[in-house]
Every structure is written in structure tokens, then in C-alpha cells.
Scaffold this active site. Structure first.
Site, short mmCIF file in Angstrom:
data_model
loop_
_atom_site.label_atom_id
_atom_site.label_comp_id
_atom_site.label_asym_id
_atom_site.label_seq_id
_atom_site.Cartn_x
_atom_site.Cartn_y
_atom_site.Cartn_z
N HIS A 94 0.79 -1.11 -0.12
CA HIS A 94 0.03 0.00 -0.06
C HIS A 94 0.75 1.07 0.04
O HIS A 94 0.81 1.86 -0.97
CB HIS A 94 -0.91 0.11 1.19
CG HIS A 94 -1.94 -1.21 1.28
ND1 HIS A 94 -2.78 -1.49 0.15
CD2 HIS A 94 -2.39 -2.11 2.18
CE1 HIS A 94 -3.34 -2.60 0.35
NE2 HIS A 94 -3.02 -3.02 1.69
N ASP A 127 -4.82 -8.17 -3.65
CA ASP A 127 -5.09 -7.87 -2.17
C ASP A 127 -6.35 -8.48 -1.90
O ASP A 127 -6.58 -9.85 -1.36
CB ASP A 127 -5.08 -6.65 -1.88
CG ASP A 127 -5.08 -6.23 -0.18
OD1 ASP A 127 -5.12 -7.09 0.23
OD2 ASP A 127 -5.21 -4.90 -0.18
#
Lengths: 463, 463
Positions: free
Chosen positions: B276, B327
Site C-alpha cells: 500500500h 489484495d
């Protein structure tokens, strides 16, 4: 042709209903929507949850030619924006004749149907021949769009565009804009002649002053009065406040932001579709929402062009209506437009399920219902959901799709929008009851794709 | 098995090359990449432009179960965010046993291969039984992932996760986190035992301190030293700075932002993947990029969860490396991740083709090359493009797809990423030369989907 269909689950205006039987008449209008009944042996069966079809409220069909051809940095200085994209778009537009437009639009409309759009609103400004002179039949290009819609079977609302100047304050047009120009009287004549032809195929006509950049105050007044005299309910579409530079130019010209100016100088009401409406201030949101107009949101195009994000929470809180459009055709998929609309809001706010409400906590169902209602209003067609009196414009999901199988209908719809990635879960699409897409494919798929490919090859070779 | 392939066009590290012949050895490594030569009669033929496969550098396989099931406003107060999503995620996670995880992951890996991912990095924290106690074989869940990867044929880098506390400053864990907990010594033993098993299938192991929320300073030091003693090159992945609240909590605890703290307290280098890295300040961008670590970007999940936008231009200007991950699995599509990455930047900047450079003005080619390089580095696998010595992890586009047919290779690639909507233009996918996807479908597609559907049905019925 009249018919009947039975669905285990259907999304009605009031929410999901089970064991729903639909009947429609020869005009394709629903005459019966009855939940809680078994199928009649003569009924067709929906292969999964049944949804209303969505109207694509903003399309420039010819731009399908450009999709994928503008994703590079054209300017060595790196100054790539909406405006450099527009220069490329003008260059491609210059080569399209009526036959090419028909080939491009036929394939595009097949794609739209396969992607859940049952109506298309064509914001049509490619009027003239490449040299800027009108065609002998000055509706030649518009008629190519009507033919394409007829062949694909999609419902169409055709919006011939008024385009007269190169920028605010009557700046002269550039060479790339020669194909777009029309006198106001000529546009009204075109509108009137197209109306008759459109009616014969169940289509609708409206008009579109291109933008406040391209139409001055006098012409705007004149065309609005002229159209109202012919059809008091004709849809009126306009590009508004898409780009920040446009907002600044409008302020420099008039002292007002574009939507504020429009609301002060025209009777904006439920006939209107305010396309993009990306950059509004709080007062414009309040007044725009209260006008009853539909905001014409085109999230994938607005992302591709770097336009910015519409303030959906503020617009919705003010009671504003909205629908979705594919605009530049870089993405042709109703579900993806709704996904982008919601995800843009999440990125801006840091929250999830932004479009959901207390009344409708399911964000996917809420998005679909709003887009159906807004799209029907903007297209001027009776296609506002699965209800008696509306067109039988219907989309059935594939209940066996791996992302959907075994889930409750709300979760199936959410998976269709958010979690089916590249494999569309749309199984069947009907317009006026007529099944055009079956097993995810339109009957014209192969032929229309081949004609589009041949056309693109020819146009690019001539570049 | 050794083999050879001929492609009319292939994207090599230096750009597009024509008439390229590839050969690979029995280990699946490329031994020859020769442009400008005719096909040998024994060569297989690529059905369109050939691209390197992309490593999916961040995946939690079990979360495929949740995709589509969290798109509603759970809290009547409307306070829906990453944190309420996490509560739902914990609830679903509680029901998954090794057999369920294998069914979910097998289908997910089939989907990943069909979507252009040839390696997956599994950030694996679902260690314990639902009651929080270790399984008799404490690698039972990890081994389910290895089996799933072996069945689907995807290359895997397995990253067992260290998770020890419920928040910064050693806050106690909540009941939803009981399945994630591991002592540092136990994790190192697991890492060592999985390494041997993984090597037998050509897979790689690394470790993942979950985040600075979940791992305290002493445990972080200890696990990094322990891993380095076993494998000095093992990949190290960590969640960092995904949510603004996480940044604030880290500052309250340490006086520093998360990445700044990490850079001061660990030797962050090219082994690291900073997953991220959404909320970085200018100094963190400069230092993080200079560390040689890969930023692990997950644009569709970051949009779905309202995390925010990564500052790609600043990171790239600082020489930072990056790759992409799926993810939460809400979208499983390499092209869509790249599209979202670029579109997010356009929305933030008001410009187009943001990721392009003067050296590589074609944004799609640039995105693919960067994601390939970053993904290979983060996975610790030799899969950094189509070059001798790299794995023959290859993706072939369908040159006959309507969005691609007749275009030059750069435009085909751009159309694949930006303009193919719901119909993927991926035709074939190979891992180590072995063709797993043919005509867009994996041989296990139907069987793996059916097993996934049955598993989801059972788990949801038990809810």
C-alpha cells in the site's frame, strides 16, 4: 411481439420480489408484473435475477474508433490533458463518413446491449462532410446512427447538436470543428425531419446545445424556443462544467460559473440532462438538483480524461437525479460505470458504500435503481424500471456465474457490479421484450465486430 | 518440459520486437530470445502480441470468499469504512478450514492465471484453527495454499505472517484475530519447514511482519534477524500506511509516521515490499524510493476500501519501484489494476497519461514493464520480463479481439488495458513455458469454479 417471462427474482421499483411473472404487449410495454406466482408453461424463464435495463444517457458513437488510440504522451513536454486528447479526437473524427459511422455505431450498440444498456442517447455533432460542407442530405450522419440502432435493436434517443463557436464569447471555431457547425434554423429543421423518421422505429429525438463554449446566449434562447414549439417534452442535453479550464473561461466571460449562468438564462427543468456537471459549487448543486434535471455522469470517461470527481453525496442530499453514460466509449459497460462512480466517492471520502442510504443500504441495488430512473428521464423514454406501462427493457444475470452462484439476489447484484472482474455476469438482454442478447452474446456479434474491424483498418490506413 | 514459441510481436525489456523466437529449458527458463527470425516448424505460435506475465505481489486468497459480500451499509449510522469492512472480513475468515482454503485458492489462482498473473505472493496470516489453537500440523493452512498453487500451476511466493498485537503499543488482540497469532520462534520454524516443501514445487518463501500495528519493535528485530540467518535473500513484505487512522495511531505511539519509523528501525532494502504505502510524506517518498524496496500497490482494493491514492508521480520521480496486487480479490485482473492506478493519478492531477515518461511515452507498455519488474523483485523470482535466464512466464493477447484487431502492438496493448471492457483480450498464459490458459480459459476452470461454489454455499449456510 407480445410475450411473457418468469423470473425467480426481479428487482422491481420497490425492491426484490420473488417468482415474478411479466407480460408485455406487441408494442413491448409491460402489461403485467406479478410477484409470487408460478410460471405459466408458455413463459420464457430468466436464467437469473432480472434487472431493469439502463439507458446510456451520453454517447458519441464515433469515438469508439479512438478507444485505445490516445493512451500515450503525445506532447514531449508532458502536457497531456483533456485538451490534447480533444485534438487527437478531432483528427480521427475527420475521416469518418456515414458508412463508417454506421459500421462503428452498429458494433458499439451491440457492445452496449451485451453490457446492459438498453437505450442510448446519442449526442450527435458530426454533422458535415469532412470538408465542412453539409452532405446533400444534411441528416446523412444522423440517419446512419438511426440505422445502426435499428440493426442492433437498441432503443435510441437522438440528440442533434448545436455547435456554433470555438469558445466563450463567440471565439472562432478551429479547423477540427468544421464538421460540427450548424445554423440554428438548420438544426431545428434537422430535428423536425429526424423526429418523423425516429418515430417509425420507436425512437425519440431531442436536441443538444453542445456547451456554453459552443453556443452563445442568443442561439441558446432561439433553439430552446424552437424545440419547445415542436415538442414541449423533447429532451435537452448540454455538456457543462466538465473541465476546470472551462469553468474559469466561463467566469472570465460572464462573471459566473457555467451551471449558475445556465440556471439564470434558461428554464432548466426535468427535460434537461446536465452532462458531466463535474465542477459545481454548493449553490449550483442546490439549484441544479432542485431544477429536476438529471446529472449525466460518465465516470470512466471522466477518469480517462482527468476531468475530476462529481460530488455525488452533496447532489444526492439535495435530491438530485443522475444517470450514467459511456461518452467516449473507452469503457462500454454499465456495471463498470457504476463501480467507478462509487469507487471515486470512496477515494474522495475515505469511506465505503457511499451511495447507499438508510432506506437502501445495498449500494449496488441503489446505484442501479438511480441510474435506471435518471436514464429513463434523460432519454425521454418509458423505461423507468420493471413496472406496468414501462418498456420491457430487461437484463437477466447468469445465476450460475462463479461470482454469483448460490448467493442471495442483493449479493448477486453486488458481485455482478463489484466482483465479477472481466467475466460479465449478464446472460440475457431484452429491449421491448425482444431478446437480443442470449448467453451473453448478441446475434450480430461476429458480423458487427468484423465490419467494425474492417472499417477501423481502412480509416487508420488512410491516416 | 522444454519448448519453443514464435510471436509476431513481443514486448522485450527494451521494447517491442518483431518475429521473436523463444526457447526454454526443462526448468522453464528462457534459453533463447531472438528477434527477427522466422518460426521453426516445431515452434508453437502465439495468437497475438506476447507480454511478460505479471506477479501479483499481494494476495490474501481466503478473501475471495468475501468478494461481493461487503457492498452494503452495515452500520445504520452510515459509518462504513475500512474498519467496518475488517470486522466483516474477520467474521467470514472464522469459518475457513484447510479444505475450504484449498478450494477457494485453487479457483482464485485459476482466475489469476486467466487474468494475466503468473506468480502470486501470498501474505498468509490465517494460521490457526477457528478456535484460535494451532492445527496439529501448524502449517496446515499454508500447505493448502501450496497445494492450490500446484494444482492451478501458478508460481507462488508464500509469506507466512507474524501477527502478535491488536494495535500500536502492544494493544491486546481482539477475538477476530485469534487465528492470526504466532510466536516469533514458531513463525521462523514454520518458515523453515515451508521452504523445503515450497522448493520442491519451484516455489519461494519469505516472511511478512503484518504491520507495525501487529508487530512490536522487539519482535520485528527478532524475526528479521532470524529470517536473514536462514535465507539472506528472502522477500520481506509488510502492510504500511494504508489508512489515515493507522498513520495517526503510529504518530501517537512513536512520534513518527509508519514508513519513517520503519526506515529508522529496520534495514529496508530490495528484499522488501511496502504494501500500500498510500499515505507517505515527501521525506518518506524520498527515503522509501531510495531504499530499493518495491511499493506494493493494490489500486482496486484501495478504492474499494476507501484507502486513498498513492502518489505515483512523486514516487517514480524519486526512482521508486512498484508492482501490483489483488489484495482483497474484489477484482482479479492485472489490466484493471494498472488501469485503476493510472486513472487514479489522472483524477488527482487533471492530466492524462500520467505514468508515461519521455523515454516511454506509451502508458500501457510503461505500466506493464514496471509492474513486471517490481513484481519479480517482490516475489524473489526470476520473472523479470522476456529475457534469457528469466522464467518463461508469458501472456499472449488475442490479435483478433475486436478492440485490438488490426492495430499496432502499442495500441493493442493500450486497448487491452483501457478499451476492452468486460471481454478480456488475453488468449494464452504460460508459467515456465507450460501453457495453462488457452482460448482465455484454464483447463481447470469448470472444476475449480464448481468446487469454489460448493464451498462458498456450505460456508455461507453455516453463517
Amino acid at each position: 411481439m407480445s410475450g411473457s417471462l418468469h423470473a425467480a427474482q426481479a428487482l422491481l421499483p420497490g425492491g426484490w420480489a420473488a417468482e415474478v411473472r411479466l407480460r408485455w404487449d406487441a408494442a413491448g410495454r409491460l402489461t403485467e408484473v406479478r410477484p409470487g406466482v408460478a410460471a405459466d408453461p408458455a413463459d420464457e424463464r430468466a436464467p437469473g435475477p432480472l434487472l431493469p435495463g439502463i439507458a446510456n444517457l451520453h454517447a458519441h458513437a464515433f469515438q469508439r474508433l479512438l478507444a485505445g488510440l490516445t493512451e500515450y504522451r503525445a506532447d514531449e513536454g508532458g502536457d497531456d490533458s483533456f485538451w490534447s486528447w480533444r485534438a487527437l479526437m478531432y483528427r480521427h473524427a475527420a475521416r469518418i463518413d456515414p458508412a463508417a459511422l454506421e459500421a462503428i455505431a452498429t458494433w458499439l450498440y451491440v457492445e452496449m446491449l451485451e453490457a446492459g444498456y438498453t437505450t442510448v442517447c446519442e449526442f450527435h455533432y458530426l454533422h458535415n462532410a469532412p470538408d465542412g460542407r453539409p452532405y446533400a442530405d444534411d441528416g446523412a450522419m444522423a440517419r446512419a446512427l438511426l440505422r445502426a440502432a435499428r440493426r442492433a435493436g437498441i432503443a435510441i434517443t437522438l440528440l442533434p447538436v448545436l455547435y456554433q463557436q470555438g469558445g466563450f464569447g463567440a471565439r472562432p471555431t478551429g479547423p477540427g470543428q468544421a464538421r460540427f457547425l450548424r445554423g440554428t434554423a438548420a438544426l431545428l429543421r434537422l430535428f423536425e425531419s429526424l423526429r418523423a423518421e425516429a418515430a417509425a422505429q420507436g425512437a425519440r429525438c431531442g436536441i443538444a446545445p453542445h456547451s456554453l463554449r459552443a453556443v452563445g446566449p442568443a442561439a441558446l434562447r432561439e433553439v430552446l424556443a424552437g424545440v419547445a414549439a415542436i415538442d414541449a417534452h423533447a429532451p435537452i442535453h448540454i455538456h457543462i462544467a466538465e473541465q476546470r479550464a472551462e469553468v474559469e473561461d466561463c467566469r472570465a466571460w460572464s462573471g459566473q460559473r457555467p451551471l449558475a449562468w445556465l440556471l439564470d438564462h434558461a428554464e432548466v427543468d426535468a427535460r434537461w440532462c446536465l452532462v458531466h456537471a463535474t465542477h459545481l459549487d454548493a449553490d449550483e448543486i442546490r439549484r441544479g438538483a432542485a431544477s429536476g434535471a438529471v446529472a449525466g455522469l460518465c465516470p470512466t470517461t471522466e477518469a480517462n480524461l482527468g476531468d475530476g470527481l462529481f460530488d455525488l453525496p452533496a447532489w444526492s442530499a439535495a435530491g438530485g437525479r443522475w444517470g450514467i453514460g459511456s461518452d467516449s466509449q473507452v469503457t462500454v459497460d454499465a456495471a463498470q460505470e457504476l463501480l467507478w462512480l462509487e469507487y471515486g466517492q470512496r477515494l474522495a471520502s475515505g469511506r465505503r458504500n457511499v451511495a447507499a442510504t438508510t432506506q437502501q443500504p445495498q449500494v449496488a441495488a441503489h446505484l442501479v435503481q438511480q441510474a435506471v430512473a435518471g436514464g429513463a428521464q434523460a432519454s425521454g423514454r418509458a423505461a423507468a424500471g420493471i413496472a406496468v406501462g414501462q418498456q420491457a427493457d430487461l437484463v437477466a444475470l447468469d445465476a450460475g456465474h462463479p461470482a454469483l452462484a448460490g448467493l442471495a439476489p442483493d449479493a448477486m447484484l453486488a458481485s455482478h457490479l463489484f466482483a465479477s472482474s472481466r467475466r460479465s455476469a449478464l446472460a440475457e438482454v431484452r429491449v421491448g421484450g425482444r431478446r437480443l442478447v442470449h448467453g451473453g452474446r448478441h446475434a450480430l456479434h461476429d458480423a458487427a465486430a468484423a465490419a467494425f474491424i474492417a472499417c477501423r483498418r481502412r480509416l487508420l490506413a488512410a491516416a
